[in-house]
Design a protein around this motif. Structure first.
Motif: not given
Lengths: 268, 281
Positions: A97, B26, B249-250
């Motif tokens: 991701l 992240y 994007t998610i």
């Protein structure tokens, strides 16, 4: 099944190959033979072998090497552990991701994180180390690049590990090999193809990064990529830029041959 | 299926390591998002909650034009690239001789393995020689160009998995070449076409280096704009923008997975070519 004959529908694809694959390479080689005034000369190649460019080249290689090694060191255990998790596909997706988030945004984040008042320096302060200059150093360049490349290293290693036949590991253990020996003699050799493609996916782009050097390393680090960008967009010396590009292409080709040429992936 | 039996000893350290990797991966992203709400205007001292930067982003017409540019280029280039890639995949698939096939495949992959600076620089030379003005056309053309090979790679495996008897049967039953293509081959490779399109889309949205070389003055895409803003230092409107992009994007990824779920061949399907592609653009 398909007979010969009308194959003019293939034209766009072949045109693409001719125009955007073959022609650009030839053009780069052609332009490397001209100097700033447009005179045909081999001076660019002579220049390339002067200490300035050689230093830059070594520098570039050294950083790319560091980035690749650190990425591998972080990524291999991570990939290994990922294959052992329960919902590995989901975790893998979570690794992928971040790669879909714009590279520049992630790099930009580090301007804040590594900045004079950023969290890392706060932490140093707490530890009594005092403020350090982190941004605009070689360290920050390597760190951010490794950060950016880790997923690209994890992925191929993960697939290699995932495809590995686990009974081989069990067999090694049954035959009395220690955990480390099993890893060194069985697991690692079996996943070497993944390691190879991972290293390739990191090393070549690491040679040619220029946005991270500009944003994070503040022109302290000059790679082949920065040199090309500089020549093409700033000094407008396309000849010299092309010469650097020619060498980069040559290095790349060499590297591909060394790491086993045909990479897996495109097969049925 | 196979490694279920691995024992759970030393799970502690292992999990900590993985958690750490995820944290590092992240942290910067959430760091950016967090400070996008900082009224203090810096990325190190959170003073108070504000939505000012989001208002700033939305009110910035120039930025909105750039966002639209980026989307237009991405959609257009990936559509064109996917069409050409289908043709290319068919071409590679139909080549009989092994050597010719390998040559075609290598030519196909040149742009995937080439460093972006080289692609950018050589396209810049190409466009200048041919006389294409730098701007929309040059950006579009280069995005089409670098998206084609990745789409081919996504489509090709589906072609190779297709049983040749299917097309033979269709021919025997009297289908024309065109029918075979539209009624047999294309439906079978549809998932590949979609993944190819999606990859091309993300490539185009993400590309910085190549675009940076071939944009002239006055035309810009998001990554180029972010770069030039980031070079001027910290500005929280970039943070706000990145938060919006992250959410987008998610959504895109979830959408893609939702589409892909029916095929029930998750992650690895994307993972492989991404790994193949490697180069962050």
């Amino acid at each position: 099944m398909m007979t010969k004959g009308k194959s003019y529908y293939l034209i766009p694809y072949y045109l693409w190959i001719a125009l955007f694959v073959i022609a650009p390479v030839l053009l780069v080689v052609y332009y490397s033979l001209f100097d700033l005034e447009g005179k045909l000369t081999l001076n660019n190649y002579v220049n390339f072998f002067t200490p300035v460019y050689m230093r830059m080249m070594l520098n570039s290689f050294w950083y790319a090497f560091l980035i690749t090694v650190f990425s591998l060191l972080v990524a291999y255990p991570a990939a290994y552990l990922l294959t052992r998790t329960k919902h590995k596909q989901l975790w893998l997706l979570l690794i992928i991701l971040p790669t879909w988030i714009n590279l520049l945004l992630k790099t930009y984040a580090f301007i804040g994180i590594f900045g004079t008042f950023g969290p890392v320096n706060n932490f140093f302060d707490l530890m009594g180390l005092g403020e350090q200059q982190i941004l605009f150093t070689g360290f920050s360049f390597v760190f951010v690049s490794v950060y950016i490349f880790i997923p690209f290293m994890i992925l191929p290693i993960f697939s290699a590990l995932d495809e590995m036949n686990l009974s081989l590991v069990d067999a090694a253990r049954d035959l009395g090999a220690s955990g480390w020996t099993t890893f060194r003699r069985v697991v690692f050799p079996l996943t070497i193809s993944g390691v190879r493609s991972g290293c390739m996916a990191v090393f070549i782009p690491a040679l040619s990064l220029f946005m991270i050097t500009r944003l994070i390393a503040g022109n302290r680090v000059i790679t082949l990529g920065t040199a090309i960008e500089q020549h093409f967009l700033v000094t407008q010396d396309w000849g010299m830029g092309s010469t650097v590009a020619v060498f980069l292409i040559a290095i790349m080709a060499l590297f591909m041959i060394l790491t086993g040429g045909s990479r897996k992936g495109v097969r049925g | 299926m196979k490694n279920r039996r691995r024992v759970k000893n030393k799970n502690g350290i292992a999990n900590i390591y993985l958690v750490l990797v995820f944290l590092v991966l992240y942290a910067p992203i959430f760091y950016l998002m967090y400070y996008s709400f900082n009224s203090g205007g810096t990325m190190h001292k959170f003073e108070g909650f504000t939505l000012d930067y989001y208002r700033e982003v939305v009110a910035d017409t120039r930025l909105m034009i750039i966002v639209i540019n980026t989307l237009v280029i991405a959609l257009l280039s990936s559509t064109i690239a996917t069409i050409i890639a289908v043709i290319g995949a068919l071409a590679i698939h139909h080549v009989r001789s092994r050597r010719a096939k390998n040559t075609l495949l290598s030519l196909n992959n040149v742009l995937i393995v080439s460093p972006d600076v080289i692609i950018g620089a050589s396209f810049l030379i190409l466009f200048t020689i041919v006389g294409i003005k730098l701007g929309f056309t040059s950006v579009l053309l280069s995005h089409v160009a670098f998206s084609i090979p990745i789409a081919v790679i996504m489509i090709l495996p589906h072609l190779q998995e297709m049983s040749p008897t299917l097309t033979d049967a269709a021919r025997d039953l009297g289908a024309t070449r065109r029918d075979v293509l539209t009624k047999v081959i294309l439906p079978i490779i549809k998932p590949g076409i979609f993944s190819g399109f999606f990859m091309a889309l993300t490539y185009s949205l993400d590309d910085f280096a190549v675009t940076f070389f071939v944009t002239g003055n006055g035309y810009s895409t998001l990554s180029v704009e972010i770069y030039s803003r980031a070079r001027q230092g910290v500005s929280l409107s970039i943070n706000a923008l990145s938060t919006l992009i992250f959410l987008f994007t998610i959504l895109l990824v979830i959408g893609y997975y939702y589409l892909n779920q029916r095929k029930s061949r998750p992650a690895v399907q994307i993972a492989e070519p991404v790994a193949e592609a490697g180069v962050p653009r």
